[in-house]
Design a protein around this motif. Structure first.
Motif, PDB file in Angstrom:
ATOM      1  N   THR A 119       0.889  -1.161   0.000  1.00 14.85           N
ATOM      2  CA  THR A 119       0.000   0.000   0.000  1.00 14.85           C
ATOM      3  C   THR A 119       0.931   1.216   0.000  1.00 14.85           C
ATOM      4  OG1 THR A 119      -0.126  -0.330   2.400  1.00 14.85           O
ATOM      5  CG2 THR A 119      -2.027  -1.003   1.097  1.00 14.85           C
ATOM      6  N   THR A 120       0.958   1.919  -1.093  1.00 11.12           N
ATOM      7  CA  THR A 120       2.045   2.840  -1.430  1.00 11.12           C
ATOM      8  C   THR A 120       2.450   3.781  -0.304  1.00 11.12           C
ATOM      9  OG1 THR A 120       1.145   2.780  -3.685  1.00 11.12           O
ATOM     10  CG2 THR A 120       2.881   4.390  -3.232  1.00 11.12           C
ATOM     11  N   ASN A 121       1.480   4.471   0.298  1.00 18.84           N
ATOM     12  CA  ASN A 121       1.826   5.491   1.296  1.00 18.84           C
ATOM     13  C   ASN A 121       2.534   4.926   2.521  1.00 18.84           C
ATOM     14  OD1 ASN A 121       1.134   7.900   0.103  1.00 18.84           O
ATOM     15  ND2 ASN A 121      -0.985   7.857   0.814  1.00 18.84           N
ATOM     16  N   ARG A 122       2.252   3.672   2.866  1.00 21.06           N
ATOM     17  CA  ARG A 122       2.878   3.083   4.050  1.00 21.06           C
ATOM     18  C   ARG A 122       4.379   2.885   3.871  1.00 21.06           C
ATOM     19  NH1 ARG A 122       0.444   0.761   8.183  1.00 21.06           N
ATOM     20  NH2 ARG A 122       2.522   1.157   9.031  1.00 21.06           N
ATOM     21  N   TYR A 123       4.854   2.937   2.632  1.00 22.25           N
ATOM     22  CA  TYR A 123       6.284   2.777   2.368  1.00 22.25           C
ATOM     23  C   TYR A 123       6.956   4.114   2.027  1.00 22.25           C
ATOM     24  CZ  TYR A 123       5.101  -2.138   2.445  1.00 22.25           C
ATOM     25  OH  TYR A 123       4.649  -3.373   2.843  1.00 22.25           O
ATOM     26  N   ARG A 124       6.239   5.190   2.245  1.00 23.56           N
ATOM     27  CA  ARG A 124       6.810   6.532   2.085  1.00 23.56           C
ATOM     28  C   ARG A 124       7.287   6.998   3.454  1.00 23.56           C
ATOM     29  NH1 ARG A 124       2.176   8.015  -2.330  1.00 23.56           N
ATOM     30  NH2 ARG A 124       3.573   8.135  -4.142  1.00 23.56           N
ATOM     31  N   PRO A 125       8.583   7.277   3.603  1.00 24.84           N
ATOM     32  CA  PRO A 125       9.131   7.552   4.934  1.00 24.84           C
ATOM     33  C   PRO A 125       8.427   8.667   5.691  1.00 24.84           C
ATOM     34  CG  PRO A 125      10.905   7.168   3.377  1.00 24.84           C
ATOM     35  CD  PRO A 125       9.636   7.223   2.570  1.00 24.84           C
ATOM     36  N   GLY A 126       8.050   9.745   5.013  1.00 26.15           N
ATOM     37  CA  GLY A 126       7.397  10.848   5.699  1.00 26.15           C
ATOM     38  C   GLY A 126       6.047  10.453   6.269  1.00 26.15           C
ATOM     39  N   VAL A 127       5.272   9.704   5.491  1.00 25.10           N
ATOM     40  CA  VAL A 127       3.966   9.245   5.970  1.00 25.10           C
ATOM     41  C   VAL A 127       4.143   8.247   7.106  1.00 25.10           C
ATOM     42  CG1 VAL A 127       1.842   8.034   5.335  1.00 25.10           C
ATOM     43  CG2 VAL A 127       2.893   9.647   3.723  1.00 25.10           C
ATOM     44  N   ASP A 128       5.084   7.326   6.961  1.00 26.17           N
ATOM     45  CA  ASP A 128       5.333   6.339   8.007  1.00 26.17           C
ATOM     46  C   ASP A 128       5.720   7.013   9.325  1.00 26.17           C
ATOM     47  OD1 ASP A 128       5.804   3.482   8.842  1.00 26.17           O
ATOM     48  OD2 ASP A 128       7.816   4.286   9.159  1.00 26.17           O
ATOM     49  N   ALA A 129       6.586   8.016   9.260  1.00 31.87           N
ATOM     50  CA  ALA A 129       7.003   8.728  10.476  1.00 31.87           C
ATOM     51  C   ALA A 129       5.815   9.439  11.113  1.00 31.87           C
ATOM     52  CB  ALA A 129       8.109   9.721  10.146  1.00 31.87           C
ATOM     53  N   PHE A 130       4.957  10.052  10.283  1.00 28.23           N
ATOM     54  CA  PHE A 130       3.767  10.723  10.807  1.00 28.23           C
ATOM     55  C   PHE A 130       2.864   9.728  11.536  1.00 28.23           C
ATOM     56  CE2 PHE A 130      -0.760  11.471  10.331  1.00 28.23           C
ATOM     57  CZ  PHE A 130      -0.912  12.729  10.887  1.00 28.23           C
ATOM     58  N   LEU A 131       2.630   8.566  10.932  1.00 29.55           N
ATOM     59  CA  LEU A 131       1.740   7.582  11.538  1.00 29.55           C
ATOM     60  C   LEU A 131       2.306   7.054  12.851  1.00 29.55           C
ATOM     61  CD1 LEU A 131       0.638   5.603   8.356  1.00 29.55           C
ATOM     62  CD2 LEU A 131      -0.633   7.388   9.571  1.00 29.55           C
ATOM     63  N   ARG A 132       3.613   6.842  12.898  1.00 28.01           N
ATOM     64  CA  ARG A 132       4.231   6.378  14.143  1.00 28.01           C
ATOM     65  C   ARG A 132       4.071   7.416  15.256  1.00 28.01           C
ATOM     66  NH1 ARG A 132       7.771   1.985  13.525  1.00 28.01           N
ATOM     67  NH2 ARG A 132       8.096   1.356  11.354  1.00 28.01           N
ATOM     68  N   ALA A 244       3.253  13.226  -0.307  1.00 23.98           N
ATOM     69  CA  ALA A 244       3.837  11.924  -0.630  1.00 23.98           C
ATOM     70  C   ALA A 244       5.352  11.878  -0.470  1.00 23.98           C
ATOM     71  CB  ALA A 244       3.452  11.528  -2.049  1.00 23.98           C
ATOM     72  N   GLY A 245       6.055  12.848  -1.009  1.00 23.29           N
ATOM     73  CA  GLY A 245       7.508  12.899  -0.838  1.00 23.29           C
ATOM     74  C   GLY A 245       8.281  12.118  -1.874  1.00 23.29           C
ATOM     75  N   ILE A 246       7.933  10.835  -2.077  1.00 24.04           N
ATOM     76  CA  ILE A 246       8.618  10.026  -3.082  1.00 24.04           C
ATOM     77  C   ILE A 246       7.583   9.377  -3.997  1.00 24.04           C
ATOM     78  CG2 ILE A 246      10.626   9.575  -1.615  1.00 24.04           C
ATOM     79  CD1 ILE A 246       9.463   6.802  -1.066  1.00 24.04           C
ATOM     80  N   ASP A 247       8.017   9.024  -5.211  1.00 25.89           N
ATOM     81  CA  ASP A 247       7.081   8.450  -6.174  1.00 25.89           C
ATOM     82  C   ASP A 247       6.848   6.962  -5.877  1.00 25.89           C
ATOM     83  OD1 ASP A 247       9.197   6.957  -7.257  1.00 25.89           O
ATOM     84  OD2 ASP A 247       9.543   8.377  -8.887  1.00 25.89           O
ATOM     85  N   PRO A 248       5.856   6.345  -6.536  1.00 31.26           N
ATOM     86  CA  PRO A 248       5.551   4.940  -6.249  1.00 31.26           C
ATOM     87  C   PRO A 248       6.705   3.982  -6.507  1.00 31.26           C
ATOM     88  CG  PRO A 248       3.708   5.970  -7.384  1.00 31.26           C
ATOM     89  CD  PRO A 248       4.836   6.964  -7.417  1.00 31.26           C
ATOM     90  N   VAL A 249       7.549   4.266  -7.498  1.00 33.79           N
ATOM     91  CA  VAL A 249       8.678   3.372  -7.770  1.00 33.79           C
ATOM     92  C   VAL A 249       9.639   3.355  -6.581  1.00 33.79           C
ATOM     93  CG1 VAL A 249      10.671   2.932  -9.253  1.00 33.79           C
ATOM     94  CG2 VAL A 249       8.492   3.641 -10.259  1.00 33.79           C
ATOM     95  N   ALA A 250       9.949   4.535  -6.057  1.00 33.64           N
ATOM     96  CA  ALA A 250      10.833   4.609  -4.891  1.00 33.64           C
ATOM     97  C   ALA A 250      10.202   3.930  -3.689  1.00 33.64           C
ATOM     98  CB  ALA A 250      11.159   6.066  -4.581  1.00 33.64           C
ATOM     99  N   ALA A 251       8.900   4.092  -3.512  1.00 35.52           N
ATOM    100  CA  ALA A 251       8.212   3.423  -2.400  1.00 35.52           C
ATOM    101  C   ALA A 251       8.264   1.909  -2.572  1.00 35.52           C
ATOM    102  CB  ALA A 251       6.767   3.901  -2.320  1.00 35.52           C
ATOM    103  N   PHE A 252       8.099   1.445  -3.797  1.00 29.93           N
ATOM    104  CA  PHE A 252       8.152   0.002  -4.034  1.00 29.93           C
ATOM    105  C   PHE A 252       9.549  -0.546  -3.769  1.00 29.93           C
ATOM    106  CE2 PHE A 252       8.399  -3.861  -6.641  1.00 29.93           C
ATOM    107  CZ  PHE A 252       7.269  -4.526  -6.187  1.00 29.93           C
ATOM    108  N   ARG A 253      10.545   0.221  -4.105  1.00 33.56           N
ATOM    109  CA  ARG A 253      11.917  -0.216  -3.830  1.00 33.56           C
ATOM    110  C   ARG A 253      12.155  -0.356  -2.326  1.00 33.56           C
ATOM    111  NH1 ARG A 253      15.475   0.085  -8.157  1.00 33.56           N
ATOM    112  NH2 ARG A 253      17.274   0.629  -6.873  1.00 33.56           N
ATOM    113  N   ILE A 254      11.531   0.506  -1.530  1.00 30.95           N
ATOM    114  CA  ILE A 254      11.620   0.374  -0.069  1.00 30.95           C
ATOM    115  C   ILE A 254      10.950  -0.921   0.381  1.00 30.95           C
ATOM    116  CG2 ILE A 254      10.767   1.357   2.098  1.00 30.95           C
ATOM    117  CD1 ILE A 254      11.290   4.134   0.874  1.00 30.95           C
TER     118      ILE A 254
END
Length: 299
Positions: A119-132, A244-254
């Motif tokens: 789920t794309t946003n969960r692998y975006r560092p900025g969103v993940d940090a916000f949720l934590r 978002a901060g990063i595009d879906p490809v970068a999120a998928f790589r994470i």
């Protein structure tokens, strides 16, 4: 390094997953299988990997599979791959029924493989940090998520997706909404839902924390109506996740890095694994029942 195979040849498979696997330091992109052999060959040629005519041939040649297929197709192939001892990087939703999602979970648990759901946003560092941070803060009494898309307008890469047309925003973007709500407000225990014009769905979810969230979902709207907004409400005022901060490809790589790390460490449980994917399916199925039966559904 995990040897990865890609199942799927559509836009998301080609532009996000294949692009994310190609040249990844933690993955060897081995090959592609698809239901259309011509598309599989074209995608394989583009990324200079092998096109497999048989899905079991690909599963047998890799350590992990990334899946970009309709959910009703994905679930059965995920079971086959897990039973063969392959790690799973699945797309959302993992299935279209709770029974099919349970079968994926059972196969993963029985084989002891690692799994993630993208789920794309969960692998975006900025969103993940916000949720934590939001989860640690606590005291949220509610949230509202609006995801309105225009998938079926001319030129949209998902306009020829029959499963999205049939199941709409509830199943396509509903998992995105749940992926940010559940980490902060807790699991969903009660669902009320109604359907509206333009294949919109409107959900009220009660979480085990007592908080209530409202979801407004559709992918059948016009470009002028497109919105993607999330707001959490608490005594200190509203809070919204960052851009978002990063595009879906970068999120998928994470996600690939995370799965490779889990596999190397022998970790079979992750907050974003098939159990979370199964729970999201249960909520969406409950919403579907709430609409069709005109009642609140308990989970």
């Amino acid at each position: 390094m995990l040897r990865f195979g890609l199942l799927g040849t559509g836009y998301w498979a080609a532009e996000t997953q294949a692009a994310g696997l190609s040249g990844h330091p933690d993955a060897e992109f081995v090959g592609v299988w698809g239901r259309n052999p011509d598309k599989a060959r074209a995608l394989a040629d583009r990324y200079r990997v092998r096109a497999f005519p048989d899905v079991d041939g690909l599963i047998g040649a890799v350590d992990a599979v990334a899946v970009a297929l309709p959910p009703d197709v994905q679930s059965g192939l995920a079971v086959r791959a897990a039973r063969a001892g392959r790690h799973l990087l699945l797309d959302k939703p993992v299935a279209l029924t709770v029974e099919a999602a349970d079968a994926v979970v059972e196969a993963v648990e029985a084989s002891g493989v690692s799994s993630l759901v993208f789920t794309t946003n969960r692998y975006r560092p900025g969103v993940d940090a916000f949720l934590r941070e939001a989860a640690a803060t606590g005291h949220w009494f509610g949230a509202e998520v609006t995801i309105y898309g225009a998938n079926f307008q001319p030129g949209n890469p998902y306009a020829d997706s029959p499963w999205r047309d049939a199941h709409g925003g509830l199943w396509d973007v509903g998992p995105h909404a749940l992926s940010v709500l559940v980490p902060v407000l807790g699991p969903v225990v009660e669902v009320t839902a109604v359907a509206g014009p333009y294949k919109t769905h409107h959900l009220l979810l009660r979480h085990d924390s007592g908080a209530v969230s409202a979801l407004h979902l559709s992918i059948h709207l016009t470009p002028a109506a497109v919105r993607w907004e999330t707001v959490f409400f608490g005594p200190g005022g509203p809070a919204t996740p960052p851009a978002a901060g990063i595009d879906p490809v970068a999120a998928f790589r994470i996600a690939v890095t995370r799965l490779a790390g889990n596999a190397a460490a022998g970790l079979t449980v992750d907050p974003l694994d098939v159990h979370a994917g199964r729970d999201a399916v249960a909520v969406l199925a409950a919403a579907q029942r709430a609409v069709s039966e005109g009642r609140t559904v308990q989970l």
